[in-house]
Scaffold this active site. Structure first.
Site, mmCIF file in Angstrom:
data_model
loop_
_atom_site.group_PDB
_atom_site.id
_atom_site.type_symbol
_atom_site.label_atom_id
_atom_site.label_comp_id
_atom_site.label_asym_id
_atom_site.label_seq_id
_atom_site.Cartn_x
_atom_site.Cartn_y
_atom_site.Cartn_z
ATOM 1 N N SER A 1 37.923 32.793 34.954
ATOM 2 C CA SER A 1 38.333 34.151 35.333
ATOM 3 C C SER A 1 39.622 34.484 34.614
ATOM 4 O O SER A 1 40.427 33.592 34.310
ATOM 5 C CB SER A 1 38.560 34.223 36.850
ATOM 6 O OG SER A 1 39.200 35.434 37.208
ATOM 7 N N TYR B 1 41.657 30.977 44.472
ATOM 8 C CA TYR B 1 40.696 31.246 43.403
ATOM 9 C C TYR B 1 41.349 31.073 42.040
ATOM 10 O O TYR B 1 40.815 30.378 41.157
ATOM 11 C CB TYR B 1 40.157 32.666 43.568
ATOM 12 C CG TYR B 1 39.112 33.080 42.559
ATOM 13 C CD1 TYR B 1 37.798 32.645 42.682
ATOM 14 C CD2 TYR B 1 39.430 33.925 41.500
ATOM 15 C CE1 TYR B 1 36.826 33.034 41.770
ATOM 16 C CE2 TYR B 1 38.466 34.315 40.583
ATOM 17 C CZ TYR B 1 37.164 33.875 40.726
ATOM 18 O OH TYR B 1 36.209 34.257 39.817
#
Length: 263
Positions: free
Chosen positions: A144, A157
């Site tokens: 990401s 995350y």
């Protein structure tokens, strides 16, 4: 052996029951690669694979939990014995638990790291140890843009994706001498269930494109979120012989949202 077309052999794709993983499975199968599609949600995986198989694409379902060492070892052995040598690995399984860093629960922290980081480690170790004697292979980890750009409410995350990025690059350095390439694709906001779960119904795309100055989140310069296929194309390129001299790199697919910051 890591190129596009029938010579590409077998690809193992985790997180293949939906979103980016499903798009990657489709893109590779359409290139002639036999795909071992992996996900812990067996019902959703069966539905996705059933649709692809009905179109004549060489995709096979392998329900498995990538956080379990025993399950991963059994999975990889079953694919190698039943389908063929794995020449491509795509680690696309991921979970998102939203919380400010100081309020993140132990359970959310461990669950996020288990899938997003440990799952990558277990899969890559099992597959690459089989690639090394063969002298070829390509690995892509889907992370990401949050791995390198701070995001409010996404500490677990972001940390998990940063760790997966560092692991993939270190692995790539160690196995380059065996002809194995390891790269990272770092998506930004992508039209997947994960993105929609972060916003009120129907508001995900517009909110992502507009950005949120109060949360120090920039808008997306291209004026749109990515589709899963946008990300899948980047993965397919890095697995292919067209990227045959590319390793240890991160390809960011976020429409410019991080203003070109390396991920």
């Amino acid at each position: 052996m890591n190129g596009e077309g029938p010579e590409a052999g077998v690809a193992l794709v985790s997180g293949a029951a939906g979103g980016i993983g499903a798009a990657v499975a489709r893109a590779l199968a359409e290139a002639g690669t036999t795909v071992a599609a992996v996900d812990r949600d067996g019902d959703r995986l069966a539905a996705v694979v059933g649709k692809l198989a009905a179109e004549g694409l060489p995709v096979h379902a392998h329900p498995a939990d990538v956080t379990s060492r025993a399950a991963v070892e059994a999975l990889v052995e079953a694919v190698e014995q039943g389908t063929g040598p794995i020449g491509q690995l795509v680690c696309a399984a991921g979970v998102l638990r939203l919380s400010e860093a100081r309020w993140t629960s132990d359970e959310d922290w461990h669950a996020t790291l288990a899938v997003n980081t440990t799952g990558v480690f277990l899969l890559a170790r099992a597959v690459v140890n089989r690639m090394v004697p063969r002298g070829y292979g390509a690995v892509v980890t889907v992370t990401s843009n949050a791995a390198s750009t701070a995001r409010a409410g996404m500490a677990a995350y972001a940390a998990s994706k940063a760790a997966a990025t560092a692991f993939t690059r270190c692995l790539g350095l160690e196995v380059a001498r065996y002809g194995i390439r390891c790269n990272v694709v770092a998506p930004g906001s992508t039209d997947t269930p994960m993105l929609h779960a972060m916003h009120p119904p129907g508001a995900a795309a517009s909110a992502a494109v507009a950005g949120d100055p109060a949360a120090y989140r920039t808008a997306i310069p291209l004026g749109k979120v990515a589709t899963p296929l946008d990300v899948a194309h980047a993965v397919r390129f890095l697995l292919s012989d067209r990227a045959g001299h590319i390793t240890l790199e991160t390809l960011t697919v976020d429409g410019g949202a991080t203003l070109g910051t390396p991920a």
